[in-house]
Design an enzyme around this catalytic site. Sequence first.
Site, PDB file in Angstrom:
ATOM      1  N   THR A 179     -35.356  26.260  42.745  1.00  0.00           N
ATOM      2  CA  THR A 179     -36.047  26.016  44.009  1.00  0.00           C
ATOM      3  C   THR A 179     -35.431  24.826  44.729  1.00  0.00           C
ATOM      4  O   THR A 179     -34.881  23.927  44.103  1.00  0.00           O
ATOM      5  CB  THR A 179     -37.555  25.779  43.790  1.00  0.00           C
ATOM      6  OG1 THR A 179     -38.203  25.625  45.053  1.00  0.00           O
ATOM      7  CG2 THR A 179     -37.815  24.541  42.942  1.00  0.00           C
ATOM      8  N   ARG A 180     -35.548  24.856  46.066  1.00  0.00           N
ATOM      9  CA  ARG A 180     -35.169  23.709  46.894  1.00  0.00           C
ATOM     10  C   ARG A 180     -36.351  23.298  47.771  1.00  0.00           C
ATOM     11  O   ARG A 180     -36.192  22.498  48.684  1.00  0.00           O
ATOM     12  CB  ARG A 180     -33.952  24.055  47.770  1.00  0.00           C
ATOM     13  CG  ARG A 180     -34.185  25.220  48.720  1.00  0.00           C
ATOM     14  CD  ARG A 180     -32.950  25.529  49.570  1.00  0.00           C
ATOM     15  NE  ARG A 180     -33.165  26.675  50.428  1.00  0.00           N
ATOM     16  CZ  ARG A 180     -33.767  26.635  51.617  1.00  0.00           C
ATOM     17  NH1 ARG A 180     -34.190  25.477  52.095  1.00  0.00           N
ATOM     18  NH2 ARG A 180     -33.927  27.727  52.335  1.00  0.00           N
ATOM     19  N   ASN A 181     -37.512  23.860  47.474  1.00  0.00           N
ATOM     20  CA  ASN A 181     -38.720  23.609  48.257  1.00  0.00           C
ATOM     21  C   ASN A 181     -39.827  23.056  47.364  1.00  0.00           C
ATOM     22  O   ASN A 181     -39.764  23.172  46.140  1.00  0.00           O
ATOM     23  CB  ASN A 181     -39.205  24.911  48.912  1.00  0.00           C
ATOM     24  CG  ASN A 181     -38.220  25.447  49.933  1.00  0.00           C
ATOM     25  OD1 ASN A 181     -37.780  24.717  50.810  1.00  0.00           O
ATOM     26  ND2 ASN A 181     -37.848  26.715  49.807  1.00  0.00           N
TER      27      ASN A 181
END
Length: 574
Positions: free
Chosen positions: A199-201
């Site tokens: 994830t990057r969120n």
Amino acid sequence: MANPPHGGVLKDLIARDAPRRQELYAEAEKLPAIVLSDRQLCDLELILNGGFSPLEGFMNEKDYTGVVAENRLADGNLFSIPITLDVSKETIDEVGVKAGARIALRDSRDDRNLAIITVDDIYKPDKVKEANEVFGDNDEAHPAVKYLHHTAKEFYVGGKVEAIDRLEHYDYVGLRYTPAELRLHFDKLGWQKVVAFQTRNPMHRAHRELTVRAARARQANVLIHPVVGLTKPGDIDHFTRVRVYQALMPRYPNGMAVLALLPLAMRMGGPREAIWHAIIRKNHGATHFIVGRDHAGPGKNSKGVDFYGPYDAQDAVEKYRDELGIEVVPFQQMTYLPDSDEYKPKDEVAKDIKTLDISGTELRKRLRTGQEIPEWFSYPEVVKVLRESHPPRNQQGFTVFLTGYQNSGKDAIARALNVTLNQQGGRSVSLLLGETVRSELSSELGFSREDRDKNIARIAFVAAELTKAGAAAIVAPIAPFQKSRQQARETVEKYGSFFLVHVATPLDHAEKTDRRGVYAKARAGEIKGFTGVDDPYEAPENADLVVDTSKTNVRTAVHQIVLLLESQGLLTQL
């Protein structure tokens, strides 16, 4: 037992070269050096620690060509993203880069030598082909394509590297596991199956439900493996995200999940990136990898169409599943069922069942306005972290950037706006007039196009820092060129709102009302490079507001700016 690394051997160069560290360190001190960019540092870190196994350096032309065209290294191993060391012609000449040369690779942050590369070759890539083959398009709305054409240098240097030292990090050190360390950690915990989640969120309740569901189905444990290197421009900073992940971890059953950070520079490459992510997680010991809808997608192209289909990434990884040696866990978007207070994948929900969702856009709006974020969507401790980093709109910083001819009235408007905003209160206000900046920040610069661009870049940097700190920055340079104004906007908008105000007072009016006589001196040739006389002014095409002091007074112009700010919620009282 952890999954075998990609290619069969974990290329942990730090461990491999540790016995020669002092020898390599002494040699590097005498070698010419290439100072690495942020992306190159991220890539080097994962080369050195084995995250990019089977790579042992930056790709030479043969490996690069195979990866671009066929997802293959020269030795036949699957690899989907080019890992390249881009350099300029000037660097090649200054450093003496040539086949067989040994060059130190230096950290730009602390000036330490991290590795030595033995140059295999220097080659000039076909960047259009690279964009089309790797990212599926040459559209610069794709962040990686834009980077390729405007940031990456024109030559690539290939060669194996020898490790001197690991990169130094000062944040979340206890969560930064190398592949070897993470494998040992899994072994210590006795984990046999590990589902990795990329994830990057920030993560919310749906992500927790998704990962637990995946673990339950595979009788596995969970590796939360977020990217903390470089992500998509505009993403939430990794400091905030990691605090969110830490707040979320106690919501997992005890012993189910581990949080580890990945210093990856994402390319947002969709299908190709998903294959790459699977390889990286395999190297870190994962046996399963979750690939979601539009995995690592950059959004829409310049025509408003998604770069990739919603399940292209899943299809790409599935195509190579046997060769990858890591089981893909595809998933649909999770949705909330209020009647049963549970989350389910959308494809498992009957059409007549009531569902609730909050989009990313809606979440950002609620954070901005202070609206409630319900517990069915996210946990209170997660929302608390997000609110700390995303204050309400009327507590956020912004920049008002006024541009126009000398004596157009922009300085008078800027001064009056400064007084008005200070009277409003609620945030600090900084005023950067063109002449002030010239004397205090850019006194050594002239008026060539290059120097003008440097001046605007400095103004943008200061304005961005003020904006990030929650202040109002009012800047009023002439800023005659569209490109530098756009770059200023992009610099500031990483941290807050940017409003371009074109003070479109006609040149003849500015010249006619010039009491200082600078236009007369420019006409007489006493001042060279004067905007509007012997230097051009490119009128803005994307101004947020246009005012003309030949037709209206300063008070009215300021009121128009205030109305613009108020309409964006920046001046609304709590």
